[in-house]
Design an enzyme around this catalytic site. Structure first.
Site, mmCIF file in Angstrom:
data_model
loop_
_atom_site.group_PDB
_atom_site.id
_atom_site.type_symbol
_atom_site.label_atom_id
_atom_site.label_comp_id
_atom_site.label_asym_id
_atom_site.label_seq_id
_atom_site.Cartn_x
_atom_site.Cartn_y
_atom_site.Cartn_z
ATOM 1 C CG ASN A 245 -1.945 -1.118 1.181
ATOM 2 O OD1 ASN A 245 -2.041 -1.840 0.200
ATOM 3 N ND2 ASN A 245 -2.704 -1.267 2.258
ATOM 4 C CB THR B 46 -17.671 38.643 -28.369
ATOM 5 O OG1 THR B 46 -18.502 39.575 -29.082
ATOM 6 C CG2 THR B 46 -16.435 39.365 -27.861
ATOM 7 C CG HIS B 47 -21.707 36.375 -28.331
ATOM 8 N ND1 HIS B 47 -22.253 35.670 -27.291
ATOM 9 C CD2 HIS B 47 -21.481 37.635 -27.861
ATOM 10 C CE1 HIS B 47 -22.369 36.443 -26.227
ATOM 11 N NE2 HIS B 47 -21.897 37.653 -26.532
ATOM 12 C CB SER C 227 -9.832 13.679 -49.093
ATOM 13 O OG SER C 227 -10.886 12.816 -49.464
ATOM 14 C CE LYS D 84 -11.868 17.784 -47.209
ATOM 15 N NZ LYS D 84 -12.650 17.009 -46.247
ATOM 16 C CG ASN E 191 -8.793 16.499 -44.610
ATOM 17 O OD1 ASN E 191 -9.520 17.340 -45.117
ATOM 18 N ND2 ASN E 191 -8.814 15.228 -44.989
ATOM 19 C CD GLU F 244 -10.380 17.675 -38.424
ATOM 20 O OE1 GLU F 244 -11.094 18.387 -39.149
ATOM 21 O OE2 GLU F 244 -9.995 16.531 -38.743
ATOM 22 C CD GLN G 289 -5.096 -3.437 -9.889
ATOM 23 O OE1 GLN G 289 -4.601 -4.037 -8.946
ATOM 24 N NE2 GLN G 289 -5.727 -4.040 -10.883
ATOM 25 C CE LYS H 24 -0.825 1.298 -9.154
ATOM 26 N NZ LYS H 24 -2.160 1.422 -8.516
#
Length: 463
Positions: free
Chosen positions: A113, A158-159, A280, A286, A288, A293, A325, A328
């Site tokens: 322990n 903002t937003h 792609s 493309k 990516n 991501e 246990q 870990k």
């Protein structure tokens, strides 16, 4: 059925069922702690010899045997299987094979322990140091990218709606500050990790005259736990680490999301280089943004580990329970995820993106992000701000109806709106001036941004 001896007493008459042995075993993942287990065991052996619990010769034989196991492991010659149950018993069994019955004395005045608690703290302490170094490199990379872009403008949002233009360097410096808080959190956490449970025993201490302060000192711990029950059952430090790791991932994920948006055709603020993007399988045009991501996606697994450990701990009575246990794998995976994401994002920022200043300039020159500056202009001429604010709102509405921007209004049109407008209104609402004028401390004004860059460099140089 298993015929291997088990690390518990002869109270049991039969071996574990093979399926239960597999279910119970942690050797498949806690072998990762072996070097820390060996280091902790060597300190324990030195303490036993110093206090006279074992002889100096026995202590030296234990230390040398443990070092031999370390070399065997590093050379790939020590690979314990599931019959060992966990890394601690695997080491003790191998040690006894190497040095004979004296190996059985290593566990004197110690329990698995307090042993596992010591190992995980030694491991996490080292990983915190490594992650802190990565955070500093991440900050340095952000500074290198930001430095040439003090006067490069980017729309501020903002937003997710256009708000006010910003210095691109100022935008990137926000992430430097987030990383600074991450670094500070880890530094504070390290102090709480750096406490030794070694010698606390199973839960109540020991009858042997051990010196817990000495073994703590040997392992570089600041002090031993003051309460043996707390020492073996505490996992606050693990939860705190997962909290800190989650916040690091939050910050990386926020920038990852922005990079994904910036790389889209709709924004086109950056181009992705071939070194950090993929294509792609069916659409040849493309490119990516896989790195950001993946960072955005991997954030969720770190959050999951935090939630899992909180749930594990919430109902555990004192002291040690097998549930612990489960700490870990959560810690190991969180460490792996955070370090991998920090490395990937550092490479992405250093080598994977190219900002497009012309596109950025066009973006900040074709919106109403300078509307607040018109209101501020009127306020500086003595017009009450709320009155100025409402007037500019009407102006924006009229411009939208007519399909033009504030910069397109003639001076006559301005003065028809309010006699306070003069020819200097055009300079005041030019994007460069709009940004430069926000020179309050911590603002996006160019002078403030240059000062912030220098202050950040100095801070990192002092590290």
């Amino acid at each position: 059925m298993s015929t291997q001896p088990q690390p518990w007493s002869q109270r049991f008459e039969s071996a574990l069922h093979p399926a239960i042995a597999r279910f119970n075993a942690s050797i498949g993942f806690d072998i990762r702690l072996i070097e820390y287990d060996l280091t902790g065991s060597q300190a324990h052996a030195k303490m036993l010899a110093k206090t006279g619990i074992i002889s100096l010769d026995e202590g030296e034989r234990l230390i040398q045997g443990l070092e031999q196991i370390r070399e065997e492991y590093r050379q790939g010659r020590f690979s314990p299987g599931i019959d060992a149950e966990d890394v601690h018993f695997a080491v003790e069994r191998r040690l006894t094979e190497l040095v004979g019955d004296v190996g059985k004395k290593l566990h004197t005045a110690r329990s698995r322990n307090d042993q596992v608690g010591t190992d995980i703290r030694l491991y996490l302490r080292a990983e915190i140091d490594r992650i802190q170094q990565q955070l500093r490199q991440w900050q340095r990379t952000l500074l290198e990218v930001a430095t040439p872009h003090v006067e490069t403008l980017i729309p501020g949002y903002t937003h997710l709606q256009r708000a006010q233009p910003l210095s691109l360097a100022h935008h990137l410096l926000a992430y430097v500050e987030m990383a600074e808080r991450d670094w500070q959190r880890l530094a504070q956490l390290r102090q709480r990790v750096n406490v030794s449970p070694l010698g606390a025993g199973a839960l109540a201490g020991t009858t042997f005259p051990i010196d817990r302060h000495y073994s703590a000192q040997l392992l570089g711990f600041a002090e031993p736990y003051r309460n043996s029950l707390d020492a073996v059952s505490d996992r606050d430090f693990a939860i705190e680490f997962l909290c800190a790791a989650s916040l690091i991932m939050v910050h990386l994920s926020r920038l990852a999301e922005e990079v994904i948006l910036w790389a889209s055709e709709e924004f086109a603020f950056i181009q992705l280089t071939d070194t950090c993007a993929t294509g792609s399988s069916i659409m040849p045009q493309k490119k990516n943004p896989d790195v950001p991501e993946l960072v955005r996606g991997k954030t969720g697994r770190v959050f999951g580990h935090l939630q899992a450990l909180l749930v594990v701990m919430k109902g555990l009575p004192l002291a040690y329970n097998k549930d612990l246990q489960e700490d870990k794998e959560a810690i190991f995976d969180a460490v792996d995820t955070v370090t991998a994401c920090l490395e990937a994002m550092t490479i992405l920022m250093a080598q994977g993106i190219v900002f497009q200043p012309q596109r950025l300039a066009a973006a900040v020159d074709s919106d109403f992000a300078n509307a607040t500056d018109v209101a501020d202009y009127l306020a500086s001429k003595g017009v009450p701000f709320r009155e100025a604010y409402n007037l500019v709102g009407r102006v924006v509405k009229t411009c939208l109806e007519q399909g033009k921007f504030l910069k397109d209004l003639t001076l006559q049109e301005w003065q028809a709106l309010h006699p306070a407008f003069e020819n200097d209104i055009y300079e005041r609402i030019a994007p460069q001036q709009v940004v430069a004028a926000r020179n309050s401390y911590g603002g996006t004004g160019f002078a403030q941004v240059r000062a912030a860059l220098e202050e950040a460099r100095q801070r990192l140089n002092d590290f």
